[in-house]
Design a protein around this motif. Structure first.
Motif, PDB file in Angstrom:
ATOM      1  N   ASN A 140      91.745  88.277 -28.823  1.00  0.00           N
ATOM      2  CA  ASN A 140      92.379  89.166 -29.797  1.00  0.00           C
ATOM      3  C   ASN A 140      91.730  89.034 -31.172  1.00  0.00           C
ATOM      4  N   PHE A 141      91.440  87.786 -31.585  1.00  0.00           N
ATOM      5  CA  PHE A 141      90.840  87.582 -32.904  1.00  0.00           C
ATOM      6  C   PHE A 141      89.378  88.016 -32.939  1.00  0.00           C
ATOM      7  N   LEU A 142      88.658  87.775 -31.834  1.00  0.00           N
ATOM      8  CA  LEU A 142      87.254  88.205 -31.795  1.00  0.00           C
ATOM      9  C   LEU A 142      87.133  89.723 -31.862  1.00  0.00           C
ATOM     10  N   GLY A 143      88.136  90.430 -31.339  1.00  0.00           N
ATOM     11  CA  GLY A 143      88.119  91.882 -31.391  1.00  0.00           C
ATOM     12  C   GLY A 143      88.277  92.444 -32.793  1.00  0.00           C
ATOM     13  N   LEU A 144      88.716  91.605 -33.759  1.00  0.00           N
ATOM     14  CA  LEU A 144      88.863  92.056 -35.137  1.00  0.00           C
ATOM     15  C   LEU A 144      87.544  92.013 -35.895  1.00  0.00           C
ATOM     16  N   PHE A 145      86.536  91.338 -35.347  1.00  0.00           N
ATOM     17  CA  PHE A 145      85.226  91.294 -35.997  1.00  0.00           C
ATOM     18  C   PHE A 145      84.446  92.574 -35.676  1.00  0.00           C
ATOM     19  N   PRO A 146      83.602  93.016 -36.597  1.00  0.00           N
ATOM     20  CA  PRO A 146      82.832  94.246 -36.346  1.00  0.00           C
ATOM     21  C   PRO A 146      81.853  94.077 -35.183  1.00  0.00           C
ATOM     22  N   TYR A 147      81.714  95.125 -34.408  1.00  0.00           N
ATOM     23  CA  TYR A 147      80.741  95.219 -33.313  1.00  0.00           C
ATOM     24  C   TYR A 147      80.995  94.217 -32.190  1.00  0.00           C
ATOM     25  N   ILE A 148      82.212  93.734 -32.065  1.00  0.00           N
ATOM     26  CA  ILE A 148      82.581  92.866 -30.935  1.00  0.00           C
ATOM     27  C   ILE A 148      83.616  93.607 -30.100  1.00  0.00           C
ATOM     28  N   PHE A 149      83.357  93.702 -28.827  1.00  0.00           N
ATOM     29  CA  PHE A 149      84.206  94.463 -27.908  1.00  0.00           C
ATOM     30  C   PHE A 149      85.547  93.756 -27.717  1.00  0.00           C
ATOM     31  N   THR A 150      86.653  94.486 -27.871  1.00  0.00           N
ATOM     32  CA  THR A 150      87.987  93.931 -27.686  1.00  0.00           C
ATOM     33  C   THR A 150      88.367  94.057 -26.216  1.00  0.00           C
ATOM     34  N   ALA A 164      97.727  95.451 -23.932  1.00  0.00           N
ATOM     35  CA  ALA A 164      96.644  96.416 -24.168  1.00  0.00           C
ATOM     36  C   ALA A 164      97.045  97.470 -25.201  1.00  0.00           C
ATOM     37  N   ALA A 165      98.275  97.975 -25.107  1.00  0.00           N
ATOM     38  CA  ALA A 165      98.711  99.036 -26.030  1.00  0.00           C
ATOM     39  C   ALA A 165      98.814  98.521 -27.463  1.00  0.00           C
ATOM     40  N   ASN A 166      99.327  97.303 -27.637  1.00  0.00           N
ATOM     41  CA  ASN A 166      99.453  96.756 -28.987  1.00  0.00           C
ATOM     42  C   ASN A 166      98.089  96.475 -29.609  1.00  0.00           C
ATOM     43  N   MET A 167      97.131  96.056 -28.786  1.00  0.00           N
ATOM     44  CA  MET A 167      95.805  95.780 -29.330  1.00  0.00           C
ATOM     45  C   MET A 167      95.043  97.059 -29.654  1.00  0.00           C
ATOM     46  N   ILE A 168      95.211  98.085 -28.824  1.00  0.00           N
ATOM     47  CA  ILE A 168      94.434  99.319 -29.039  1.00  0.00           C
ATOM     48  C   ILE A 168      95.058 100.191 -30.132  1.00  0.00           C
ATOM     49  N   ALA A 169      96.370 100.049 -30.373  1.00  0.00           N
ATOM     50  CA  ALA A 169      97.031 100.919 -31.351  1.00  0.00           C
ATOM     51  C   ALA A 169      96.533 100.639 -32.766  1.00  0.00           C
ATOM     52  N   GLY A 170      96.490  99.357 -33.136  1.00  0.00           N
ATOM     53  CA  GLY A 170      96.020  99.011 -34.479  1.00  0.00           C
ATOM     54  C   GLY A 170      94.547  99.336 -34.672  1.00  0.00           C
ATOM     55  N   HIS A 171      93.737  99.110 -33.634  1.00  0.00           N
ATOM     56  CA  HIS A 171      92.319  99.426 -33.730  1.00  0.00           C
ATOM     57  C   HIS A 171      92.098 100.927 -33.882  1.00  0.00           C
ATOM     58  N   LEU A 172      92.898 101.710 -33.177  1.00  0.00           N
ATOM     59  CA  LEU A 172      92.796 103.170 -33.301  1.00  0.00           C
ATOM     60  C   LEU A 172      93.138 103.632 -34.710  1.00  0.00           C
ATOM     61  N   LEU A 198      94.403  94.980 -41.459  1.00  0.00           N
ATOM     62  CA  LEU A 198      93.698  93.864 -40.837  1.00  0.00           C
ATOM     63  C   LEU A 198      94.578  92.615 -40.800  1.00  0.00           C
ATOM     64  N   ILE A 199      95.332  92.396 -41.861  1.00  0.00           N
ATOM     65  CA  ILE A 199      96.286  91.271 -41.870  1.00  0.00           C
ATOM     66  C   ILE A 199      97.364  91.488 -40.812  1.00  0.00           C
ATOM     67  N   LEU A 200      97.853  92.733 -40.718  1.00  0.00           N
ATOM     68  CA  LEU A 200      98.859  93.052 -39.695  1.00  0.00           C
ATOM     69  C   LEU A 200      98.303  92.845 -38.296  1.00  0.00           C
ATOM     70  N   GLU A 201      97.048  93.264 -38.071  1.00  0.00           N
ATOM     71  CA  GLU A 201      96.429  93.085 -36.762  1.00  0.00           C
ATOM     72  C   GLU A 201      96.231  91.608 -36.426  1.00  0.00           C
ATOM     73  N   SER A 202      95.976  90.783 -37.440  1.00  0.00           N
ATOM     74  CA  SER A 202      95.865  89.341 -37.198  1.00  0.00           C
ATOM     75  C   SER A 202      97.199  88.774 -36.732  1.00  0.00           C
ATOM     76  N   ALA A 203      98.289  89.242 -37.347  1.00  0.00           N
ATOM     77  CA  ALA A 203      99.621  88.802 -36.912  1.00  0.00           C
ATOM     78  C   ALA A 203      99.929  89.302 -35.506  1.00  0.00           C
ATOM     79  N   VAL A 204      99.557  90.558 -35.215  1.00  0.00           N
ATOM     80  CA  VAL A 204      99.780  91.111 -33.876  1.00  0.00           C
ATOM     81  C   VAL A 204      98.984  90.339 -32.837  1.00  0.00           C
ATOM     82  N   ALA A 205      97.757  89.922 -33.168  1.00  0.00           N
ATOM     83  CA  ALA A 205      96.925  89.157 -32.240  1.00  0.00           C
ATOM     84  C   ALA A 205      97.595  87.854 -31.840  1.00  0.00           C
TER      85      ALA A 205
END
Length: 223
Positions: free
Chosen positions: A83-93, A161-169, A197-204
């Motif tokens: 989950n955290f690696l997916g927050l970095f640019p150009y890294i596949f979630t 999957a839905a929680n991770m893809i929603a914030g990225h979208l 991004l802070i919210l996505e870190s908490a979601v991760a």
């Protein structure tokens, strides 16, 4: 150019062979350092987190845990790293794909069910009818409990999957509007992206914890 909104998350690459799924194993690179280096603050914090999770999982599972809480700690570790690696640019979630999340939830659920129905058949049958149910409602309750039991791996997989893809979208959609904005609106957009991004870190963190906790609860029901 994107063909559709979800093509950002398409697990394909323009290289000779796809490298996206290698991101699933990038978290392993951070683990061995804690075994041969002088303990850093990161390793001390991670040891404390592991100890807290072990106590909580052991409490949920009861006396018949048999040390299986370490399995769920490993599951938590795998998910939170991805989950955290997916927050970095150009890294596949990878955790935003149902292929991975179903691969984690379905074998766990199947193993719980096979173990429970073979070793604790009476206990599993008793779970189908809640205590105090009127006799006339028992057939309906059995159907409802059976359906809710069968869809458990699907709900586990879709939730993660839905929680991770929603914030990225949302971050992708907001980022695509950046070039067409004025300077003042661009500053507001950057602040919004930082907050997201802070919210996505908490979601991760929360989603990896929820996945591990629900898996522990499902395993405690078959004992």
């Amino acid at each position: 150019m994107m063909t559709n909104l979800f093509s950002t998350f398409d697990p394909s690459s323009s290289l000779l062979f796809p490298l996206n799924w290698l991101s699933t194993f990038l978290g392993i690179l951070f683990i061995p350092y804690s075994f041969w280096l002088i303990p850093s603050r990161f390793s001390i914090i991670w040891t404390k987190i592991t100890y807290i999770l072990h106590k909580e999982f052991k409490t949920l599972q009861g006396k018949k845990s048999w040390g299986s809480s370490f399995l769920f700690i490993s599951l938590f570790t795998l998910i939170i790293f991805n989950n955290f690696l997916g927050l970095f640019p150009y890294i596949f979630t990878s955790t935003s794909q149902l292929v991975l999340t179903l691969s984690l939830s379905l074998p766990l659920w199947l193993s719980f069910m096979i173990f429970g129905w073979i070793n604790n058949t009476t206990h599993m049958l008793a779970h189908l009818v809640p205590q105090g149910t009127p006799p006339i409602l028992m057939p309906f309750m059995v159907c409802i409990e059976t359906i809710s039991n069968i869809i458990r791996p699907g709900t586990l997989a879709v939730r993660l999957a839905a929680n991770m893809i929603a914030g990225h979208l949302l971050m992708t959609l907001l980022g695509n509007t950046g070039p067409s904005l004025s300077y003042s609106l661009l500053i507001i957009l950057l602040i919004t992206q930082i907050l997201l991004l802070i919210l996505e870190s908490a979601v991760a963190m929360i989603q990896s914890y929820v996945f591990a906790i629900l898996s522990t609860l499902y395993s405690s029901e078959v004992n």
